[in-house]
Write a protein that holds these residues in place. Structure first.
Motif, PDB file in Angstrom:
ATOM      1  N   UNK A 162      43.921  -1.126   7.319  1.00  0.00           N
ATOM      2  CA  UNK A 162      43.434   0.238   7.568  1.00  0.00           C
ATOM      3  C   UNK A 162      41.908   0.361   7.465  1.00  0.00           C
ATOM      4  N   UNK A 163      41.290  -0.417   6.596  1.00  0.00           N
ATOM      5  CA  UNK A 163      39.835  -0.348   6.457  1.00  0.00           C
ATOM      6  C   UNK A 163      39.133  -0.899   7.697  1.00  0.00           C
ATOM      7  N   UNK A 164      39.720  -1.907   8.285  1.00  0.00           N
ATOM      8  CA  UNK A 164      39.154  -2.474   9.514  1.00  0.00           C
ATOM      9  C   UNK A 164      39.288  -1.471  10.660  1.00  0.00           C
ATOM     10  N   UNK A 165      40.443  -0.825  10.754  1.00  0.00           N
ATOM     11  CA  UNK A 165      40.640   0.195  11.792  1.00  0.00           C
ATOM     12  C   UNK A 165      39.611   1.319  11.671  1.00  0.00           C
ATOM     13  N   UNK A 166      39.419   1.821  10.466  1.00  0.00           N
ATOM     14  CA  UNK A 166      38.450   2.903  10.248  1.00  0.00           C
ATOM     15  C   UNK A 166      37.043   2.411  10.551  1.00  0.00           C
ATOM     16  N   UNK A 167      36.724   1.190  10.152  1.00  0.00           N
ATOM     17  CA  UNK A 167      35.385   0.641  10.396  1.00  0.00           C
ATOM     18  C   UNK A 167      35.105   0.500  11.892  1.00  0.00           C
ATOM     19  N   UNK A 168      36.075  -0.007  12.636  1.00  0.00           N
ATOM     20  CA  UNK A 168      35.893  -0.165  14.082  1.00  0.00           C
ATOM     21  C   UNK A 168      35.696   1.194  14.745  1.00  0.00           C
ATOM     22  N   UNK A 204      31.947   3.020  16.666  1.00  0.00           N
ATOM     23  CA  UNK A 204      31.859   3.670  17.972  1.00  0.00           C
ATOM     24  C   UNK A 204      31.621   5.177  17.853  1.00  0.00           C
ATOM     25  N   UNK A 205      32.158   5.797  16.816  1.00  0.00           N
ATOM     26  CA  UNK A 205      31.914   7.218  16.592  1.00  0.00           C
ATOM     27  C   UNK A 205      30.464   7.498  16.263  1.00  0.00           C
ATOM     28  N   UNK A 206      29.870   6.678  15.406  1.00  0.00           N
ATOM     29  CA  UNK A 206      28.465   6.868  15.030  1.00  0.00           C
ATOM     30  C   UNK A 206      27.541   6.657  16.219  1.00  0.00           C
ATOM     31  N   UNK A 207      27.842   5.649  17.026  1.00  0.00           N
ATOM     32  CA  UNK A 207      27.036   5.401  18.226  1.00  0.00           C
ATOM     33  C   UNK A 207      27.165   6.565  19.199  1.00  0.00           C
ATOM     34  N   UNK A 208      28.370   7.091  19.343  1.00  0.00           N
ATOM     35  CA  UNK A 208      28.591   8.235  20.234  1.00  0.00           C
ATOM     36  C   UNK A 208      27.820   9.458  19.764  1.00  0.00           C
ATOM     37  N   UNK A 209      27.826   9.685  18.447  1.00  0.00           N
ATOM     38  CA  UNK A 209      27.077  10.825  17.908  1.00  0.00           C
ATOM     39  C   UNK A 209      25.599  10.680  18.207  1.00  0.00           C
ATOM     40  N   UNK A 263      40.294   9.235  11.842  1.00  0.00           N
ATOM     41  CA  UNK A 263      39.491   8.971  10.643  1.00  0.00           C
ATOM     42  C   UNK A 263      38.225   8.200  10.979  1.00  0.00           C
ATOM     43  N   UNK A 264      38.361   7.133  11.767  1.00  0.00           N
ATOM     44  CA  UNK A 264      37.211   6.291  12.083  1.00  0.00           C
ATOM     45  C   UNK A 264      36.273   6.908  13.099  1.00  0.00           C
ATOM     46  N   UNK A 265      36.734   6.978  14.355  1.00  0.00           N
ATOM     47  CA  UNK A 265      35.862   7.446  15.435  1.00  0.00           C
ATOM     48  C   UNK A 265      35.416   8.894  15.233  1.00  0.00           C
ATOM     49  N   UNK A 266      36.384   9.809  15.123  1.00  0.00           N
ATOM     50  CA  UNK A 266      36.016  11.230  15.030  1.00  0.00           C
ATOM     51  C   UNK A 266      35.366  11.565  13.685  1.00  0.00           C
ATOM     52  N   UNK A 267      35.764  10.862  12.633  1.00  0.00           N
ATOM     53  CA  UNK A 267      35.136  11.075  11.332  1.00  0.00           C
ATOM     54  C   UNK A 267      33.662  10.705  11.348  1.00  0.00           C
ATOM     55  N   UNK A 268      33.321   9.621  12.043  1.00  0.00           N
ATOM     56  CA  UNK A 268      31.917   9.201  12.133  1.00  0.00           C
ATOM     57  C   UNK A 268      31.164   9.988  13.190  1.00  0.00           C
ATOM     58  N   UNK A 269      31.862  10.421  14.207  1.00  0.00           N
ATOM     59  CA  UNK A 269      31.209  11.135  15.308  1.00  0.00           C
ATOM     60  C   UNK A 269      30.839  12.565  14.911  1.00  0.00           C
ATOM     61  N   UNK A 270      31.757  13.261  14.276  1.00  0.00           N
ATOM     62  CA  UNK A 270      31.473  14.624  13.839  1.00  0.00           C
ATOM     63  C   UNK A 270      30.748  14.573  12.505  1.00  0.00           C
TER      64      UNK A 270
END
Length: 128
Positions: free
Chosen positions: A3-9, A13-18, A71-78
C-alpha cells in the motif's frame, strides 16, 4: 501490491500534476488570485467523488486502486494547506474580498465538485 508503494506512485504523479496546473494558471491568469489551487481542488474533489463511488462497484472494493488514485494521486494533487496559506496571504495583503471569494469558491466548489463526481459515477455505474 504494498500500500505504501501504491500511495507513493500516485503521489508522485499527483504532485507533478498540481505543479503543472499551478504553473499554467499563474502564466495564464497571474498570481494575484490563487486560480491554480482553486482549479486543482475543485477538479480533485469531483474526481474523488467519482473514483470513490465508481471503484467499489466495479473493482471488488477497489482497495488498491483507491490507494493509488484517491489517496496517492488525488491526495498529492489537491491541497488544503496551500489553499489555507494563500487565503491568509490574501487577507494579509488587505484583499479581504478576494480571501472571502477564495474561501467560498473553494469550499462550495469542492462540495459541488464532489457531488457532481458522485452523481456522474452513479450514472456510469447504472450503464456499465
Amino acid at each position: 501490491m504494498n500500500p505504501y508503494v501504491l500511495v507513493a506512485i500516485g503521489g508522485v504523479f499527483g504532485a507533478i500534476s498540481r505543479l503543472a496546473v499551478s504553473t499554467f494558471a499563474a502564466a495564464r491568469w497571474g498570481v494575484a488570485f490563487p486560480v491554480g489551487t482553486l482549479i486543482i481542488n475543485i477538479s480533485g474533489s469531483a474526481a474523488m467523488g467519482f473514483v470513490l463511488t465508481f471503484l467499489p462497484e466495479h473493482f471488488g472494493g477497489g482497495h488498491d486502486a483507491s490507494l493509488l488514485i484517491a489517496t496517492g494521486f488525488l491526495g498529492a494533487c489537491t491541497t488544503f494547506s496551500t489553499f489555507a496559506f494563500e487565503s491568509v496571504g490574501l487577507s494579509q495583503r488587505d484583499r479581504h474580498g478576494s480571501m472571502l471569494l477564495n474561501l467560498s469558491a473553494s469550499v462550495l466548489g469542492g462540495a459541488a465538485g464532489a457531488t457532481i463526481g458522485i452523481l456522474l459515477a452513479t450514472l456510469v455505474n447504472r450503464v456499465v
